[in-house]
Design an enzyme around this catalytic site. Structure first.
Site, PDB file in Angstrom:
ATOM      1  N   ALA A  81      31.448  12.506   5.218  1.00  0.00           N
ATOM      2  CA  ALA A  81      30.487  12.915   4.194  1.00  0.00           C
ATOM      3  C   ALA A  81      31.082  14.076   3.413  1.00  0.00           C
ATOM      4  CB  ALA A  81      29.191  13.348   4.874  1.00  0.00           C
ATOM      5  N   GLY A 132      31.421  10.360   8.623  1.00  0.00           N
ATOM      6  CA  GLY A 132      30.757   9.256   7.931  1.00  0.00           C
ATOM      7  C   GLY A 132      31.704   8.108   7.614  1.00  0.00           C
ATOM      8  N   GLU A 174      31.780   6.083  10.694  1.00  0.00           N
ATOM      9  CA  GLU A 174      30.462   5.439  10.809  1.00  0.00           C
ATOM     10  C   GLU A 174      30.330   4.282   9.821  1.00  0.00           C
ATOM     11  OE1 GLU A 174      28.674   9.333  10.384  1.00  0.00           O
ATOM     12  OE2 GLU A 174      27.555   9.049  12.243  1.00  0.00           O
ATOM     13  N   GLU A 229      32.416  15.976  13.312  1.00  0.00           N
ATOM     14  CA  GLU A 229      31.315  16.781  12.761  1.00  0.00           C
ATOM     15  C   GLU A 229      31.029  18.023  13.586  1.00  0.00           C
ATOM     16  OE1 GLU A 229      31.239  13.485  13.310  1.00  0.00           O
ATOM     17  OE2 GLU A 229      30.182  12.432  11.711  1.00  0.00           O
TER      18      GLU A 229
HETATM   19  N1  CO8 Z   1      34.312  16.451   2.199  1.00  0.00           N
HETATM   20  C1  CO8 Z   1      34.713  17.040   1.042  1.00  0.00           C
HETATM   21  N2  CO8 Z   1      36.016  17.168   0.697  1.00  0.00           N
HETATM   22  C2  CO8 Z   1      36.947  16.724   1.570  1.00  0.00           C
HETATM   23  C3  CO8 Z   1      36.585  16.115   2.798  1.00  0.00           C
HETATM   24  C4  CO8 Z   1      35.195  15.976   3.093  1.00  0.00           C
HETATM   25  N3  CO8 Z   1      34.749  15.377   4.223  1.00  0.00           N
HETATM   26  N4  CO8 Z   1      37.720  15.779   3.447  1.00  0.00           N
HETATM   27  C5  CO8 Z   1      38.736  16.146   2.656  1.00  0.00           C
HETATM   28  N5  CO8 Z   1      38.289  16.713   1.519  1.00  0.00           N
HETATM   29  C6  CO8 Z   1      39.056  17.257   0.402  1.00  0.00           C
HETATM   30  C7  CO8 Z   1      39.687  18.591   0.765  1.00  0.00           C
HETATM   31  O1  CO8 Z   1      38.762  19.636   0.604  1.00  0.00           O
HETATM   32  C8  CO8 Z   1      40.830  18.637  -0.204  1.00  0.00           C
HETATM   33  O2  CO8 Z   1      40.319  19.013  -1.478  1.00  0.00           O
HETATM   34  P1  CO8 Z   1      41.166  20.054  -2.407  1.00  0.00           P
HETATM   35  O3  CO8 Z   1      42.461  19.332  -2.707  1.00  0.00           O
HETATM   36  O4  CO8 Z   1      40.288  20.245  -3.603  1.00  0.00           O
HETATM   37  O5  CO8 Z   1      41.368  21.280  -1.582  1.00  0.00           O
HETATM   38  C9  CO8 Z   1      41.277  17.201  -0.332  1.00  0.00           C
HETATM   39  O6  CO8 Z   1      40.164  16.397   0.140  1.00  0.00           O
HETATM   40  C10 CO8 Z   1      42.467  16.862   0.548  1.00  0.00           C
HETATM   41  O7  CO8 Z   1      42.174  17.283   1.847  1.00  0.00           O
HETATM   42  P2  CO8 Z   1      43.134  18.259   2.707  1.00  0.00           P
HETATM   43  O8  CO8 Z   1      43.911  19.154   1.786  1.00  0.00           O
HETATM   44  O9  CO8 Z   1      42.294  18.917   3.756  1.00  0.00           O
HETATM   45  O10 CO8 Z   1      44.138  17.189   3.343  1.00  0.00           O
HETATM   46  P3  CO8 Z   1      44.908  17.281   4.735  1.00  0.00           P
HETATM   47  O11 CO8 Z   1      45.828  16.111   4.758  1.00  0.00           O
HETATM   48  O12 CO8 Z   1      45.454  18.642   4.952  1.00  0.00           O
HETATM   49  O13 CO8 Z   1      43.738  17.064   5.856  1.00  0.00           O
HETATM   50  C11 CO8 Z   1      41.826  15.968   6.815  1.00  0.00           C
HETATM   51  C12 CO8 Z   1      43.065  15.839   5.917  1.00  0.00           C
HETATM   52  C13 CO8 Z   1      42.288  16.194   8.269  1.00  0.00           C
HETATM   53  C14 CO8 Z   1      41.070  14.658   6.734  1.00  0.00           C
HETATM   54  C15 CO8 Z   1      40.950  17.156   6.361  1.00  0.00           C
HETATM   55  O14 CO8 Z   1      40.728  17.035   4.963  1.00  0.00           O
HETATM   56  C16 CO8 Z   1      39.612  17.226   7.032  1.00  0.00           C
HETATM   57  O15 CO8 Z   1      39.536  17.681   8.169  1.00  0.00           O
HETATM   58  N6  CO8 Z   1      38.538  16.785   6.345  1.00  0.00           N
HETATM   59  C17 CO8 Z   1      37.198  16.889   6.846  1.00  0.00           C
HETATM   60  C18 CO8 Z   1      36.939  15.849   7.911  1.00  0.00           C
HETATM   61  C19 CO8 Z   1      35.548  15.987   8.449  1.00  0.00           C
HETATM   62  O16 CO8 Z   1      35.175  16.983   8.999  1.00  0.00           O
HETATM   63  N7  CO8 Z   1      34.757  14.914   8.279  1.00  0.00           N
HETATM   64  C20 CO8 Z   1      33.390  14.892   8.747  1.00  0.00           C
HETATM   65  C21 CO8 Z   1      32.490  15.355   7.649  1.00  0.00           C
HETATM   66  S1  CO8 Z   1      30.808  15.535   8.206  1.00  0.00           S
HETATM   67  C22 CO8 Z   1      30.198  13.964   8.224  1.00  0.00           C
HETATM   68  O17 CO8 Z   1      30.853  13.036   7.906  1.00  0.00           O
HETATM   69  C23 CO8 Z   1      28.753  13.857   8.651  1.00  0.00           C
HETATM   70  C24 CO8 Z   1      28.341  12.412   8.651  1.00  0.00           C
HETATM   71  C25 CO8 Z   1      26.895  12.348   8.386  1.00  0.00           C
HETATM   72  C26 CO8 Z   1      26.545  11.065   7.741  1.00  0.00           C
HETATM   73  C27 CO8 Z   1      27.248  10.773   6.431  1.00  0.00           C
HETATM   74  C28 CO8 Z   1      26.347  10.983   5.268  1.00  0.00           C
HETATM   75  C29 CO8 Z   1      27.061  10.737   3.927  1.00  0.00           C
END
Ligand code: CO8
Length: 262
Positions: free
Chosen positions: A69, A113, A116, A136
């Site tokens: 998400a 998400g 999921e 999460e």
């Molecule tokens: N949300 C918003 N932006 C994101 C997300 C995300 N989940 N994941 C990555 N991005 C963005 C980063 O902020 C970054 O943006 P910018 O270039 O502007 O800084 C860009 O994507 C590239 O990401 P990274 O620079 O972080 O890339 P890396 O290769 O270093 O890392 C990762 C990749 C490991 C995937 C890392 O981005 C990460 O940990 N992302 C978050 C993963 C996460 O925590 N996901 C769970 C989110 S919570 C959730 O899903 C709750 C579910 C509830 C139901 C869903 C309802 C819609």
């Protein structure tokens, strides 16, 4: 339809084609925001209602199926806002109402998400660079789109607890062994494989495909005896289709069946 966060294409040669939906917020690793989920739901409903489409593929980009998400959208949410807006339920449950088969073709990250979403599809095919997880917990929340329910059904309680409580990620081979995906292929063959699987499904009788999907999903909603009873009634009903006559007579005369999906 003009979409902003997804791309759509209809591919294939036969009478029934494949609807391909590509999540397209590449810069954000396909983070799932409301706009994307609204468009995904609309595209899925459109293909589900289209008599020319036999199967749907949902995919992302090489780096990410979906990294979860959209955290930047969620960060400022408060309780009453998400409760009153019916966050997630409002536009995610559409996927569970799609009656045609949906294949998730997963490359790169399928997190939160994103994992999921893959689990809400019917067949999950992974590229060899795929990573699955429910991280999460690291954000001070927990899975909210079915992760705590579908993950243990897919991989068992111990692995689900490990993934959800520690945010451990699975690579593609681990996901295959755990039962989260059914095939792993090299990244450059992912879409080709998904299209081949879809073409196989499209070549079958649509009523039997749809009923078989419905019966398998019923396994997660009922007791064994009820589920078997439900299956039996669907099985009986297929003897009322032209495709059953065609399928069986084609087998007996050693020819390829020509299904009419009735
Ligand atoms: N949300 C918003 N932006 C994101 C997300 C995300 N989940 N994941 C990555 N991005 C963005 C980063 O902020 C970054 O943006 P910018 O270039 O502007 O800084 C860009 O994507 C590239 O990401 P990274 O620079 O972080 O890339 P890396 O290769 O270093 O890392 C990762 C990749 C490991 C995937 C890392 O981005 C990460 O940990 N992302 C978050 C993963 C996460 O925590 N996901 C769970 C989110 S919570 C959730 O899903 C709750 C579910 C509830 C139901 C869903 C309802 C819609």
């Amino acid at each position: 339809m003009n979409y902003e966060t997804i791309l759509t294409a209809e591919l294939g040669e036969g009478e029934l084609r494949t609807g391909v939906i590509t999540l397209h917020r590449v810069e954000q690793l396909n983070a799932l925001n409301d706009a994307l989920m609204d468009e995904l739901g609309a595209a899925l409903k459109g293909y589900d209602a289209d008599d020319g489409i036999g199967c749907i593929i949902v995919t992302g980009c090489d780096r990410a199926f979906a990294a979860g998400a959209d955290i930047s959208a969620m960060a400022a949410f408060d309780h009453m806002q998400v409760y009153k807006d019916d966050y997630i339920t409002r536009n995610w449950e559409v996927l569970a109402t799609v009656r045609k088969p949906v294949i998730a073709a997963v490359a790169g990250f399928a997190l939160g998400g994103g994992c999921e979403l893959a689990m809400m599809c019917d067949i999950v095919i992974a590229a060899d660079n795929a990573r699955f997880g429910q991280p999460e917990i690291k954000l001070g929340v927990m899975p909210g789109a079915g992760g705590t329910q579908r993950l243990p059904r897919a991989v068992g309680k111990a692995m689900a607890m490990d993934m959800v409580l520690t945010s451990r990620l699975l690579n593609a081979d681990e996901a295959l062994r755990a039962g989260l995906v059914s095939r792993v292929v090299p990244l450059d063959r992912l879409i080709e494989e998904a299209l081949a699987v879809s073409a196989t499904v499209c070549g079958l009788s649509m009523p039997s495909v749809m009923m078989a999907k419905e019966a398998i999903n019923r396994a997660f909603e009922s007791s064994l005896a009820e589920g078997v009873r439900y299956e039996r009634r669907l099985f009986h009903s297929l003897f009322g289709t032209a495709d059953q006559k065609e399928g069986m007579s084609a087998f007996l005369s050693k020819r390829k069946p020509q299904f009419t999906h009735r």
